[in-house]
Design an enzyme around this catalytic site. Sequence first.
Site: not given
Ligand code: KIV
Length: 284
Positions: A114, A181, A44-45, A112, A83
């Site tokens: 969080e 992280e 989600d970055s 994934k 994510d």
């Molecule tokens: O969204 C992302 O890029 C992340 C990484 C920082 C692991 O969650």
Amino acid sequence: MREVTPRKIIGMKGKEKIAMVTAYDYPSALLADKAGMDIVFVGDSVGMVVYGEENTLNVSMEQMVFHTRAVAKAVKRALVLADMPFGSYEVSVEEGVKNAVKLIQAGADAVKIEGGYDHEKLVRKLVRMGIPVMGHTGLTPQRYLRLGGYRLMGESEDEIEEILRDAKALEKAGAFAVVLEFTLADVAKLVTEEVSIPTIGIGSGPWVDGQVLVWHDLLGVYENVPPFVKRYANLAGIIQLALENYRGEVKAGEFPGKEHYWEFLDKDDFRRKAGRALERLGKE
Ligand code: KIV
């Protein structure tokens, strides 16, 4: 089915380091897969590095599905991980399941989330359904408002306990790995020793089972990057120079050159054809 499976990732713990990188579109995913990454991750970055948002809180399920679809089309070997964005799994297990299914249907091999301890029920349900899950603890960017910004985690006893609790809950619920992280390296080492699933670090030192970095950070697309990032290239410099050269050649009339266009060899032939075409247009 792709070559790298969650089972293979679990089997790598203690034997071979896991290499993971983010990718958000078809060309970057192609290159990541070709480079031999174990996991190509649609993070989600994307909200920050592709859409220019200040944080990841505005990323939608729709965006994640689009980007996952593009990445999944490119990747043949690596495991494709997607994510779950903020708000897509916290409200209820049912909502979380529905959204995880969308990412799997877009081509992801795993999702994934969080956190860990707070989502044990969801992780267990997804795993039972056949959806592999990776957890994420330490600095969890989706909780950045509560955390008071992006900061190093694991200095206090309470934080160490919280990180360990998350990792253990994820292991118990059947997650196949956990991202750690921006924790102190000693904390990441402790977690890596305490759980049987692989730990994948970002800014958490070398004593983990693998590493993940964000595509734009490691390739030097932006000037400002988190302090733990190593730049392996200066793509911004290369791209900037190429764009300036292109602009300069357009302004100077140097582009396109002879090799980039096609013309009539017989100019009389062209004049005849063009004349007739103009005449025909004039008659309309
Ligand atoms: O969204 C992302 O890029 C992340 C990484 C920082 C692991 O969650």
